[in-house]
Motif scaffolding. Sequence first.
Motif, PDB file in Angstrom:
ATOM      1  N   ALA A  28      50.074  42.740 -32.652  1.00 13.53           N
ATOM      2  CA  ALA A  28      50.432  41.709 -33.476  1.00 13.53           C
ATOM      3  C   ALA A  28      50.111  40.244 -32.923  1.00 13.53           C
ATOM      4  O   ALA A  28      49.898  39.290 -33.220  1.00 13.53           O
ATOM      5  CB  ALA A  28      51.996  41.849 -33.728  1.00 13.53           C
ATOM      6  N   TRP A  29      50.464  40.236 -31.394  1.00 19.45           N
ATOM      7  CA  TRP A  29      50.180  39.048 -30.756  1.00 19.45           C
ATOM      8  C   TRP A  29      48.506  38.832 -30.588  1.00 19.45           C
ATOM      9  O   TRP A  29      48.289  37.567 -30.631  1.00 19.45           O
ATOM     10  CB  TRP A  29      50.725  39.269 -29.069  1.00 19.45           C
ATOM     11  N   ALA A  30      47.723  39.978 -30.761  1.00 15.11           N
ATOM     12  CA  ALA A  30      46.359  39.616 -30.640  1.00 15.11           C
ATOM     13  C   ALA A  30      45.917  39.179 -31.857  1.00 15.11           C
ATOM     14  O   ALA A  30      44.703  38.765 -31.885  1.00 15.11           O
ATOM     15  CB  ALA A  30      45.742  40.816 -29.961  1.00 15.11           C
ATOM     16  N   SER A  31      46.663  39.613 -33.011  1.00 10.19           N
ATOM     17  CA  SER A  31      46.267  39.269 -34.359  1.00 10.19           C
ATOM     18  C   SER A  31      45.909  37.522 -34.549  1.00 10.19           C
ATOM     19  O   SER A  31      45.158  37.500 -35.488  1.00 10.19           O
ATOM     20  CB  SER A  31      47.163  39.654 -35.263  1.00 10.19           C
ATOM     21  N   GLU A  32      46.418  36.937 -33.679  1.00 11.93           N
ATOM     22  CA  GLU A  32      46.129  35.300 -33.743  1.00 11.93           C
ATOM     23  C   GLU A  32      44.728  35.163 -33.465  1.00 11.93           C
ATOM     24  O   GLU A  32      44.121  34.217 -34.175  1.00 11.93           O
ATOM     25  CB  GLU A  32      47.124  34.533 -32.708  1.00 11.93           C
ATOM     26  N   TRP A  33      44.191  35.790 -32.402  1.00 15.62           N
ATOM     27  CA  TRP A  33      42.743  35.777 -32.335  1.00 15.62           C
ATOM     28  C   TRP A  33      41.645  36.398 -32.968  1.00 15.62           C
ATOM     29  O   TRP A  33      40.667  35.934 -33.411  1.00 15.62           O
ATOM     30  CB  TRP A  33      42.396  35.976 -30.605  1.00 15.62           C
ATOM     31  N   ILE A  34      42.230  37.458 -33.606  1.00 19.57           N
ATOM     32  CA  ILE A  34      41.707  38.405 -34.454  1.00 19.57           C
ATOM     33  C   ILE A  34      41.436  37.886 -35.689  1.00 19.57           C
ATOM     34  O   ILE A  34      40.252  37.864 -36.252  1.00 19.57           O
ATOM     35  CB  ILE A  34      42.147  39.856 -34.732  1.00 19.57           C
ATOM     36  N   SER A  35      42.366  36.965 -36.107  1.00 18.96           N
ATOM     37  CA  SER A  35      42.293  36.468 -37.315  1.00 18.96           C
ATOM     38  C   SER A  35      41.277  35.310 -37.546  1.00 18.96           C
ATOM     39  O   SER A  35      40.767  34.847 -38.543  1.00 18.96           O
ATOM     40  CB  SER A  35      43.543  35.763 -37.643  1.00 18.96           C
ATOM     41  N   LEU A  36      40.715  34.816 -36.246  1.00 17.72           N
ATOM     42  CA  LEU A  36      39.700  33.800 -36.299  1.00 17.72           C
ATOM     43  C   LEU A  36      38.182  34.513 -36.284  1.00 17.72           C
ATOM     44  O   LEU A  36      37.224  33.616 -36.538  1.00 17.72           O
ATOM     45  CB  LEU A  36      39.752  33.149 -34.962  1.00 17.72           C
ATOM     46  N   LEU A  37      38.230  35.851 -36.413  1.00 20.82           N
ATOM     47  CA  LEU A  37      36.871  36.343 -36.542  1.00 20.82           C
ATOM     48  C   LEU A  37      36.547  36.620 -37.987  1.00 20.82           C
ATOM     49  O   LEU A  37      37.151  36.456 -38.892  1.00 20.82           O
ATOM     50  CB  LEU A  37      37.014  37.929 -35.949  1.00 20.82           C
ATOM     51  N   PRO A  38      35.179  36.681 -38.391  1.00 23.62           N
ATOM     52  CA  PRO A  38      34.969  37.051 -39.454  1.00 23.62           C
ATOM     53  C   PRO A  38      35.572  38.188 -40.090  1.00 23.62           C
ATOM     54  O   PRO A  38      35.978  38.993 -39.433  1.00 23.62           O
ATOM     55  CB  PRO A  38      33.334  37.250 -39.770  1.00 23.62           C
ATOM     56  N   VAL A  39      35.645  38.441 -41.523  1.00 20.62           N
ATOM     57  CA  VAL A  39      36.517  39.406 -42.325  1.00 20.62           C
ATOM     58  C   VAL A  39      35.787  40.973 -41.700  1.00 20.62           C
ATOM     59  O   VAL A  39      36.683  41.815 -41.429  1.00 20.62           O
ATOM     60  CB  VAL A  39      36.302  39.199 -43.687  1.00 20.62           C
ATOM     61  N   TRP A  40      34.616  41.136 -41.641  1.00 16.97           N
ATOM     62  CA  TRP A  40      34.063  42.193 -41.316  1.00 16.97           C
ATOM     63  C   TRP A  40      34.219  42.825 -39.784  1.00 16.97           C
ATOM     64  O   TRP A  40      34.718  43.898 -39.666  1.00 16.97           O
ATOM     65  CB  TRP A  40      32.543  42.414 -41.537  1.00 16.97           C
ATOM     66  N   LEU A  41      34.518  41.817 -38.872  1.00 14.92           N
ATOM     67  CA  LEU A  41      34.846  42.103 -37.551  1.00 14.92           C
ATOM     68  C   LEU A  41      36.282  42.261 -37.428  1.00 14.92           C
ATOM     69  O   LEU A  41      36.776  43.049 -36.759  1.00 14.92           O
ATOM     70  CB  LEU A  41      34.546  40.745 -36.601  1.00 14.92           C
ATOM     71  N   GLN A  42      37.269  41.651 -38.338  1.00 12.74           N
ATOM     72  CA  GLN A  42      38.393  41.706 -38.091  1.00 12.74           C
ATOM     73  C   GLN A  42      38.602  43.405 -38.773  1.00 12.74           C
ATOM     74  O   GLN A  42      39.585  44.067 -38.162  1.00 12.74           O
ATOM     75  CB  GLN A  42      39.444  40.820 -39.176  1.00 12.74           C
ATOM     76  N   THR A  43      38.188  43.681 -39.754  1.00 13.43           N
ATOM     77  CA  THR A  43      38.064  45.260 -40.359  1.00 13.43           C
ATOM     78  C   THR A  43      38.004  45.990 -39.147  1.00 13.43           C
ATOM     79  O   THR A  43      38.643  46.998 -38.786  1.00 13.43           O
ATOM     80  CB  THR A  43      37.145  45.172 -41.387  1.00 13.43           C
ATOM     81  N   ILE A  44      36.760  45.866 -38.434  1.00 16.10           N
ATOM     82  CA  ILE A  44      36.422  46.813 -37.553  1.00 16.10           C
ATOM     83  C   ILE A  44      37.441  46.626 -36.048  1.00 16.10           C
ATOM     84  O   ILE A  44      38.159  47.563 -35.685  1.00 16.10           O
ATOM     85  CB  ILE A  44      35.077  46.576 -36.784  1.00 16.10           C
ATOM     86  N   ALA A  45      37.895  45.530 -35.858  1.00 13.44           N
ATOM     87  CA  ALA A  45      38.936  45.312 -34.755  1.00 13.44           C
ATOM     88  C   ALA A  45      40.194  46.083 -35.305  1.00 13.44           C
ATOM     89  O   ALA A  45      40.983  46.847 -34.372  1.00 13.44           O
ATOM     90  CB  ALA A  45      39.234  43.868 -34.516  1.00 13.44           C
ATOM     91  N   TYR A  46      40.757  46.056 -36.355  1.00 14.29           N
ATOM     92  CA  TYR A  46      41.961  46.568 -36.698  1.00 14.29           C
ATOM     93  C   TYR A  46      41.852  48.328 -36.940  1.00 14.29           C
ATOM     94  O   TYR A  46      42.718  48.904 -36.688  1.00 14.29           O
ATOM     95  CB  TYR A  46      42.718  45.876 -38.081  1.00 14.29           C
ATOM     96  N   LEU A  47      40.645  48.540 -37.396  1.00 12.75           N
ATOM     97  CA  LEU A  47      40.345  50.039 -37.476  1.00 12.75           C
ATOM     98  C   LEU A  47      40.296  50.597 -36.027  1.00 12.75           C
ATOM     99  O   LEU A  47      41.022  51.682 -35.795  1.00 12.75           O
ATOM    100  CB  LEU A  47      38.929  50.339 -38.173  1.00 12.75           C
TER     101      LEU A  47
END
Length: 74
Positions: A28-47
């Motif tokens: 959840a803390w890292a989601s601040e930076w993950i949300s700055l990524l493009p959607v397809w990279l966010q999907t990969i990161a959360y998977l």
Amino acid sequence: MREEPTWRLPVGILALLTCLVIYALCVAWASEWISLLPVWLQTIAYLVLGVLWLLPLRNFLIWMETGRWGEPPA
């Protein structure tokens, strides 16, 4: 088959829950930076982050049952 549970079962469950809560807070803390990524990279990161916590789980569950870390006895 064991007649009664050992101390490892309740301690292991509490440790597992504690570690999962800490891991979820870190994600959840890292989601601040993950949300700055493009959607397809966010999907990969959360998977990846959603599956990453499963890697040590098998060995941990074996330890809870047998007291050994790793492969169960043959």
